[in-house]
Scaffold this motif. Structure first.
Motif, PDB file in Angstrom:
ATOM      1  N   ASN A  89       0.795  -0.969  -0.277  1.00 38.13           N
ATOM      2  CA  ASN A  89      -0.321  -0.159  -0.120  1.00 38.13           C
ATOM      3  C   ASN A  89       0.479   1.113  -0.106  1.00 38.13           C
ATOM      4  O   ASN A  89       2.657   1.246   0.241  1.00 38.13           O
ATOM      5  CB  ASN A  89      -1.014  -0.450   1.210  1.00 38.13           C
ATOM      6  CG  ASN A  89      -1.680  -1.242   1.289  1.00 38.13           C
ATOM      7  OD1 ASN A  89      -2.161  -2.252   0.156  1.00 38.13           O
ATOM      8  ND2 ASN A  89      -2.232  -1.071   2.329  1.00 38.13           N
ATOM      9  N   TRP A  90      -0.271   2.247   0.197  1.00 31.86           N
ATOM     10  CA  TRP A  90       0.907   3.429  -0.414  1.00 31.86           C
ATOM     11  C   TRP A  90       0.406   4.416   0.750  1.00 31.86           C
ATOM     12  O   TRP A  90      -0.633   5.003   1.109  1.00 31.86           O
ATOM     13  CB  TRP A  90       0.946   4.613  -1.919  1.00 31.86           C
ATOM     14  CG  TRP A  90       1.943   5.360  -2.057  1.00 31.86           C
ATOM     15  CD1 TRP A  90       3.174   5.494  -1.430  1.00 31.86           C
ATOM     16  CD2 TRP A  90       0.926   7.108  -1.746  1.00 31.86           C
ATOM     17  NE1 TRP A  90       3.393   7.127  -1.755  1.00 31.86           N
ATOM     18  CE2 TRP A  90       2.858   7.964  -1.913  1.00 31.86           C
ATOM     19  CE3 TRP A  90       0.202   7.395  -2.257  1.00 31.86           C
ATOM     20  CZ2 TRP A  90       2.025   8.901  -1.996  1.00 31.86           C
ATOM     21  CZ3 TRP A  90      -0.535   8.926  -2.434  1.00 31.86           C
ATOM     22  CH2 TRP A  90       1.130   9.813  -1.841  1.00 31.86           C
ATOM     23  N   TYR A  91       1.764   5.390   1.848  1.00 33.28           N
ATOM     24  CA  TYR A  91       1.389   5.638   2.529  1.00 33.28           C
ATOM     25  C   TYR A  91       2.389   6.917   2.391  1.00 33.28           C
ATOM     26  O   TYR A  91       3.502   6.777   2.560  1.00 33.28           O
ATOM     27  CB  TYR A  91       1.171   5.137   4.138  1.00 33.28           C
ATOM     28  CG  TYR A  91       0.452   3.686   4.299  1.00 33.28           C
ATOM     29  CD1 TYR A  91      -0.391   3.840   4.784  1.00 33.28           C
ATOM     30  CD2 TYR A  91       1.500   2.836   3.747  1.00 33.28           C
ATOM     31  CE1 TYR A  91      -1.175   2.858   5.422  1.00 33.28           C
ATOM     32  CE2 TYR A  91       0.480   1.339   4.325  1.00 33.28           C
ATOM     33  CZ  TYR A  91      -0.654   1.544   5.293  1.00 33.28           C
ATOM     34  OH  TYR A  91      -1.733   0.966   4.872  1.00 33.28           O
ATOM     35  N   ASN A  93       3.430   9.527   4.130  1.00 35.72           N
ATOM     36  CA  ASN A  93       4.363  10.033   5.168  1.00 35.72           C
ATOM     37  C   ASN A  93       4.663   8.913   5.340  1.00 35.72           C
ATOM     38  O   ASN A  93       5.538   9.615   6.321  1.00 35.72           O
ATOM     39  CB  ASN A  93       3.380  10.923   5.978  1.00 35.72           C
ATOM     40  CG  ASN A  93       2.401  11.838   5.983  1.00 35.72           C
ATOM     41  OD1 ASN A  93       2.934  12.652   4.715  1.00 35.72           O
ATOM     42  ND2 ASN A  93       1.240  12.117   6.160  1.00 35.72           N
ATOM     43  N   THR A  94       5.132   8.347   4.976  1.00 35.68           N
ATOM     44  CA  THR A  94       5.988   7.281   5.091  1.00 35.68           C
ATOM     45  C   THR A  94       7.270   7.639   5.343  1.00 35.68           C
ATOM     46  O   THR A  94       7.666   7.842   4.065  1.00 35.68           O
ATOM     47  CB  THR A  94       5.742   5.729   4.468  1.00 35.68           C
ATOM     48  OG1 THR A  94       7.136   4.797   5.549  1.00 35.68           O
ATOM     49  CG2 THR A  94       6.191   5.453   3.302  1.00 35.68           C
ATOM     50  N   SER A 111       5.721   2.820  -5.739  1.00 32.02           N
ATOM     51  CA  SER A 111       5.273   4.106  -4.961  1.00 32.02           C
ATOM     52  C   SER A 111       5.739   5.170  -5.891  1.00 32.02           C
ATOM     53  O   SER A 111       4.956   6.669  -5.058  1.00 32.02           O
ATOM     54  CB  SER A 111       6.103   3.505  -4.031  1.00 32.02           C
ATOM     55  OG  SER A 111       6.040   2.495  -3.024  1.00 32.02           O
ATOM     56  N   THR A 123      -4.384  12.167   3.562  1.00 35.71           N
ATOM     57  CA  THR A 123      -4.294  11.176   4.952  1.00 35.71           C
ATOM     58  C   THR A 123      -5.656  10.849   5.489  1.00 35.71           C
ATOM     59  O   THR A 123      -5.151   9.754   6.410  1.00 35.71           O
ATOM     60  CB  THR A 123      -3.779  12.323   5.937  1.00 35.71           C
ATOM     61  OG1 THR A 123      -4.438  13.694   5.757  1.00 35.71           O
ATOM     62  CG2 THR A 123      -3.120  13.583   5.023  1.00 35.71           C
ATOM     63  N   ARG A 125      -7.463   7.191   5.466  1.00 34.35           N
ATOM     64  CA  ARG A 125      -7.936   6.790   4.653  1.00 34.35           C
ATOM     65  C   ARG A 125      -9.675   6.198   5.583  1.00 34.35           C
ATOM     66  O   ARG A 125      -9.922   6.800   6.754  1.00 34.35           O
ATOM     67  CB  ARG A 125      -6.623   5.683   4.697  1.00 34.35           C
ATOM     68  CG  ARG A 125      -5.799   5.716   4.399  1.00 34.35           C
ATOM     69  CD  ARG A 125      -4.535   4.848   4.627  1.00 34.35           C
ATOM     70  NE  ARG A 125      -4.166   3.681   3.379  1.00 34.35           N
ATOM     71  CZ  ARG A 125      -4.145   3.791   2.330  1.00 34.35           C
ATOM     72  NH1 ARG A 125      -2.993   5.148   2.093  1.00 34.35           N
ATOM     73  NH2 ARG A 125      -3.601   2.865   1.423  1.00 34.35           N
ATOM     74  N   SER A 129      -8.761  -2.361   6.578  1.00 34.64           N
ATOM     75  CA  SER A 129      -7.934  -1.886   5.740  1.00 34.64           C
ATOM     76  C   SER A 129      -7.295  -3.763   4.816  1.00 34.64           C
ATOM     77  O   SER A 129      -6.605  -4.394   5.002  1.00 34.64           O
ATOM     78  CB  SER A 129      -6.858  -2.337   6.987  1.00 34.64           C
ATOM     79  OG  SER A 129      -6.815  -3.342   7.767  1.00 34.64           O
ATOM     80  N   ASP A 179      -4.249   0.765  -1.956  1.00 33.72           N
ATOM     81  CA  ASP A 179      -4.227  -0.298  -1.427  1.00 33.72           C
ATOM     82  C   ASP A 179      -3.257  -1.353  -2.093  1.00 33.72           C
ATOM     83  O   ASP A 179      -4.389  -1.419  -3.090  1.00 33.72           O
ATOM     84  CB  ASP A 179      -5.238  -0.575  -1.102  1.00 33.72           C
ATOM     85  CG  ASP A 179      -4.931   0.440   0.295  1.00 33.72           C
ATOM     86  OD1 ASP A 179      -4.466   1.801   0.475  1.00 33.72           O
ATOM     87  OD2 ASP A 179      -6.392   0.178   1.982  1.00 33.72           O
TER      88      ASP A 179
END
Length: 619
Positions: A89-91, A93-94, A111, A123, A125, A129, A179
């Protein structure tokens, strides 16, 4: 001969059904011919004597499953270069970064597609999940609402093989956009939410709640479930030769299997406006937001689109054709076509997949497209110029595709005189295209009253700056009587059942193919502002569905039109491309909890169909 039939069919349908007959006085009562005697009046002892019948919806009962093609294991040689992999999945702020930068299809490359898309406010979600296990629907939630005093009076039944179902599209219900390997589409880029509407990325969270949604549909008695598969969930890097997302395949494999397990039947749309962002070179400045033909440029004319789409379609078909009997290649392609090359790509990509399905897979199901067209009716059917304008309006939207695909003849003049860069069709093209649809899919939400512009259709067609371009007719919602054509919805939809019957006659007699009503629905005016109890008691939507369905029956039995089935839009309130307030759903959705509730119209619609089944179930 076909040209003669084609040109004459519209006039036949119009003059036979849309005629204004002047009359004075009150409405007639042909069913009340018997004279009444003088009433008598008398007192009696009072008591509460009325009774109420409490009815509960009947769930779909699973039965033997039918297969429509060999399983994937027997078809895999048709797409020999397929390799599968998975991504995360892409986040945004990681701090962790993928290290496989040398792999052009690795996690780092995946990514980077989201980083370049730079979605604002990504931000928030959803609540879920992972896939949610379904729970049975309590009987108390399946009790039908009180019956309306006035209702349909027809005495017809649906054919045994009539397909009744509901529809939805991935970008409007799934959420989980970044996701399990999915990459950006133009939906995220064109309809960027504001800070107040960050939940646009979440929609109904159907990606994780699909089992519960299917459980609800089966419990109330729906047989067909029509959904779309996002191209970028199956091929995150879009183009032929790139790896296939195993998680995406597994997701829709499980979805289809669960539909079948519940006794329902799945139908699949391959693209519902959600063109991969990579078609535009990951640069949204390449998108023509002021498309020449449609509302939005869907990228169909871009180099590489046709081959990439056909490759994607082949992958999906080979994996699921054994269990899916109905395939829609494109949803309302006119609305996302930029120019003449776009139309050329659509019809040829569709034809290639049609031939692949029937000639190579040997599929026994059906393949077609879904077309938009709020049916154009002449403002005054006694005026030839109004009739000609309505024909031009419908030709541009429907015959542009239907002529080559259903009839094997050239584009209509309405299209060729308007779009300067249309791609001519050769005799070889027409031979290949002819008959490449097993039905004519239409989304007949409403009707439009049409009249020619003051300067004439031809002058408008030559001037792309004309405000009426490209349809080049005046569209309104009033007839010569100055009354609206029907009760108005939240948006462009008016309740226009009698025009639906004319529409079905026009399509059947013009394109000479069975008709599938692939979407129709009604957003009740200001429904989003109502209390929940009033949203659930959506009488105008019931009126819309029942009157339309009654006209479908008349078209079948009285006009001899072959209507294969109807799919209601939508099975739940959803994201209407930046808007949650235009609610087409027959279930409510709580935006905080994601709880669904059946609306009155859902019960009424299912009950209408099931009380009009023939001796057989029709399933």
């Amino acid at each position: 001969m076909r040209s003669f039939i084609y040109l004459g069919a519209y006039a036949v349908a119009t003059t036979a059904q849309q005629v204004y007959i002047p009359a004075d006085g009150p409405s007639s009562r042909p069913n009340c011919s018997q004279a009444q005697a003088t009433p008598t009046y008398a007192f009696s002892a009072f008591s509460f004597t009325q009774t109420e019948t409490v009815r509960t919806a009947t769930s779909v009962v699973p039965g033997p499953q039918t297969t429509y093609a060999p399983p994937y294991e027997s078809l895999s040689s048709l797409i020999p270069s397929v390799k599968t992999t998975t991504w995360g999945n892409w986040y945004p702020n990681t701090t962790a970064k993928a290290s496989d930068t040398d792999d052009k299809y690795g996690q780092a490359a995946w990514s980077s597609l989201w980083e370049v898309a730079a979605l604002p406010n990504f931000t928030f979600r959803g609540l879920y999940s992972t896939t949610v296990s379904p729970t049975p629907i309590p009987t108390s939630e399946l009790v039908l609402p009180p019956p309306d005093y006035f209702g349909p009076q027809d005495c017809y039944s649906f054919p045994d093989d009539f397909m009744f179902g509901v529809a939805g599209s991935a970008s409007q219900i799934e959420g989980a956009i970044a996701d399990e390997g999915r990459t950006p589409t133009i939906m995220e880029a064109l309809f960027k939410p504001s800070a107040e509407r960050a939940d646009d990325y979440v929609t109904n969270e159907n990606y994780y709640l699909y089992r519960q949604d299917i459980e609800r549909l089966a419990s109330i008695g729906v047989k067909y479930y029509s959904f779309s598969i996002p191209w970028t969930r199956i091929l995150p890097f879009v183009f032929e030769g790139s790896p296939v997302n195993l998680q995406g395949l597994d997701h829709y494999n499980d979805l289809i299997n669960f539909v079948l397990e519940k006794g329902m039947i799945p139908t699949v749309t391959l693209i519902h406006f959600d063109t991969p962002w990579q078609i535009f070179g990951n640069n949204m400045s390449n998108v023509n937001t002021d498309a020449l033909i449609g509302y939005v440029d869907g990228g169909y004319q871009m180099d590489g689109f046709e081959d990439a789409f056909v490759n994607y379609g082949k992958i999906v078909m080979t994996h699921f054709a054994d269990r899916v009997p109905v395939w829609f290649t494109f949803n309302e392609p006119l609305l996302y076509s930029h120019n003449g090359k776009s139309i050329n790509t659509v019809i040829k990509a569709h034809a290639r997949l049609y031939h692949f399905y029937h000639d190579e897979i040997k599929g026994t199901g059906k393949v077609g497209l879904k077309f938009n067209d709020n049916f154009g009716v002449p403002r005054d059917p006694s005026k030839q110029e109004d009739v000609d304008a309505a024909k031009h309006f419908n030709d541009f939207q429907l015959a542009t595709f239907g002529n080559p695909i259903n009839l094997g003849i050239d584009y209509p003049e309405a299209f060729k005189m308007t779009i300067p860069d249309f791609v001519p069709l050769t005799e070889e093209d027409l031979k290949y295209l002819n008959g490449t649809a097993d039905f004519f899919g239409i989304d007949p939400y409403t009707a439009t009253v049409v009249a020619p512009p003051e300067n004439g259709i031809e002058a408008c067609a030559k001037n792309i700056s004309d405000p009426l371009f490209p349809y080049c007719v005046n569209q309104s919602t009033t007839t010569t009587t100055r009354w609206n054509i029907g009760y108005r919805s939240q948006s462009y939809v008016y309740i226009t059942p009698t025009y639906l019957r004319t529409y079905l006659s026009y399509v059947w007699n013009t394109f000479q193919s069975p008709i599938l009503i692939t979407e129709f629905g009604f957003p009740v005016f200001a429904e989003a502002e109502k209390e929940l109890s009033d949203q659930l008691y959506d009488a105008p939507r019931s009126n819309y569905y029942l009157s339309f369905m009654s006209e479908v029956l008349k078209a079948i039995w009285e006009d001899h039109v072959h209507v294969l089935g109807t799919f209601a839009w939508s099975f739940a309130d959803n994201w209407e491309f930046g808007d949650y307030d235009a609610r087409f759903g027959i279930q409510t959705v709580n935006r905080t909890t994601q709880q669904r509730r059946y609306k009155k119209s859902f019960f009424d619609l299912v009950d209408f169909v099931e009380t009009r089944r023939g001796k057989k179930t029709g399933y």
